[in-house]
Design an enzyme around this catalytic site. Sequence first.
Site, short mmCIF file in Angstrom:
data_model
loop_
_atom_site.label_atom_id
_atom_site.label_comp_id
_atom_site.label_asym_id
_atom_site.label_seq_id
_atom_site.Cartn_x
_atom_site.Cartn_y
_atom_site.Cartn_z
N ASN A 10 -46.53 10.39 -82.92
CA ASN A 10 -46.69 11.14 -81.11
C ASN A 10 -47.03 9.48 -80.58
O ASN A 10 -47.64 9.35 -80.42
CB ASN A 10 -47.86 11.85 -81.96
CG ASN A 10 -48.41 11.81 -79.83
OD1 ASN A 10 -47.95 11.65 -79.45
ND2 ASN A 10 -49.80 12.70 -79.93
N LYS A 12 -46.94 9.23 -77.71
CA LYS A 12 -48.25 9.01 -76.43
C LYS A 12 -47.24 8.74 -75.38
O LYS A 12 -46.39 8.79 -74.63
CB LYS A 12 -49.66 8.55 -76.84
CG LYS A 12 -49.75 8.84 -77.78
CD LYS A 12 -51.34 8.78 -78.53
CE LYS A 12 -51.89 9.19 -79.46
NZ LYS A 12 -53.34 9.43 -79.80
N HIS A 100 -53.49 18.87 -78.14
CA HIS A 100 -54.56 17.47 -78.42
C HIS A 100 -55.56 17.24 -77.61
O HIS A 100 -55.23 17.17 -76.62
CB HIS A 100 -52.92 16.65 -78.01
CG HIS A 100 -53.03 14.81 -78.86
ND1 HIS A 100 -54.08 14.49 -77.72
CD2 HIS A 100 -52.70 14.84 -79.67
CE1 HIS A 100 -54.40 13.03 -78.59
NE2 HIS A 100 -53.22 13.27 -79.83
N GLU A 102 -56.89 14.47 -76.66
CA GLU A 102 -56.00 13.55 -74.78
C GLU A 102 -55.73 14.63 -73.76
O GLU A 102 -56.64 14.65 -72.81
CB GLU A 102 -54.92 12.78 -75.40
CG GLU A 102 -55.61 11.59 -76.28
CD GLU A 102 -55.22 10.57 -77.53
OE1 GLU A 102 -53.78 10.77 -76.91
OE2 GLU A 102 -55.22 9.71 -77.64
N GLU A 172 -57.52 16.97 -86.44
CA GLU A 172 -57.33 15.32 -85.57
C GLU A 172 -58.83 15.47 -84.99
O GLU A 172 -59.21 15.32 -83.86
CB GLU A 172 -56.53 14.89 -84.24
CG GLU A 172 -55.04 15.27 -84.71
CD GLU A 172 -54.12 14.61 -83.78
OE1 GLU A 172 -53.06 13.54 -84.58
OE2 GLU A 172 -54.09 14.93 -82.64
N GLY A 178 -57.56 6.79 -82.54
CA GLY A 178 -56.79 5.83 -81.80
C GLY A 178 -57.96 4.22 -81.99
O GLY A 178 -58.80 3.39 -81.56
N SER A 218 -55.98 7.70 -86.77
CA SER A 218 -55.77 6.04 -87.50
C SER A 218 -54.90 5.78 -89.04
O SER A 218 -55.44 5.31 -89.22
CB SER A 218 -57.06 5.54 -87.04
OG SER A 218 -57.64 5.04 -86.67
P1 13P Z 1 -53.84 7.89 -83.77
O1 13P Z 1 -53.03 7.38 -85.19
O2 13P Z 1 -53.66 6.29 -82.87
O3 13P Z 1 -55.58 7.80 -84.28
O4 13P Z 1 -53.48 8.88 -83.07
C1 13P Z 1 -53.70 9.74 -83.61
C2 13P Z 1 -53.17 10.80 -82.42
O5 13P Z 1 -53.88 11.31 -80.92
C3 13P Z 1 -51.77 11.78 -82.91
O6 13P Z 1 -52.25 12.76 -82.58
#
Ligand code: 13P
Length: 259
Positions: A10, A12, A100, A102, A172, A178, A218
């Site tokens: 992903n 982002k 997701h 976010e 997740e 992150g 992560s």
């Molecule tokens: P990170 O791997 O940066 O922690 O993000 C995970 C994520 O949100 C994947 O959709």
Amino acid sequence: MTRKPLIAGNWKMNLNHLEAIAHVQRLAFSLKEEDFEEVDVLVLPPFTDMRSVQTLIDADRLRIAFGAQDLSDKDNGAYTGQISGVFLSKLGCKYALTGHSERRGINAESSELVMQKTKAALRNNITPIVCVGEPSDIRKNGNHVTYTLDQLEQSLSDLTKEMIKDIAIAYEPVWAIGTGEIATPQDAEQMALEIRNWLVDRTSLTIAQGMRILYGGSVKSSTAAGIMAMPNIDGLLVGGASIDPDEFVGICRYRLAGV
Ligand code: 13P
């Protein structure tokens, strides 16, 4: 029951369309046929990259799939700024994230909307990867299983068994996204098992055993193997580390790293 692992990157809001082409070319150069025999590889670029990524994948007949980070719950009409599953499907998009954290957080998406988006993906032959997971305060007070299963229940409430069969689920935990603070393999497995048992109750043993449950938060090439060794984890949803082609290739090759 064998479930072929899915390794999804992903991106982002990272990599413009020129960077996206270079990135996918690097992945294509590094990943070999034997890698694609072992895992399905998926990239989830920003929408503005998607046509460039698709053209490259089609022209070079790459075994890398691409998907969307989000989609509209509607198929067409007066929905300024939204992206239709009809268009994504026409482009060859095979997967879409729904729910997701976010988008649930920053865009205030409710589980009801996540469910509508999941249905939109399914009716357009796109595999939804439905994301669930608890924030840190819920983990600290020990209610993470109830919280995550409630989120799953609400995000899939209208879906029939036949519809659920065609989705993937990503666990997740928000506190691991992150932050560099990855869940332990045991914590990830505990939740994946709870999710699998929930799916058995909601669908059937056969359907639940055929479905993929991914972990995200992560993940790095150094930690992928430990998580993937867990019996109920069938893939990884990678954020930050998916932007670095060497890291992402290392994650796709977790099986060579040892636990
Ligand atoms: P990170 O791997 O940066 O922690 O993000 C995970 C994520 O949100 C994947 O959709």
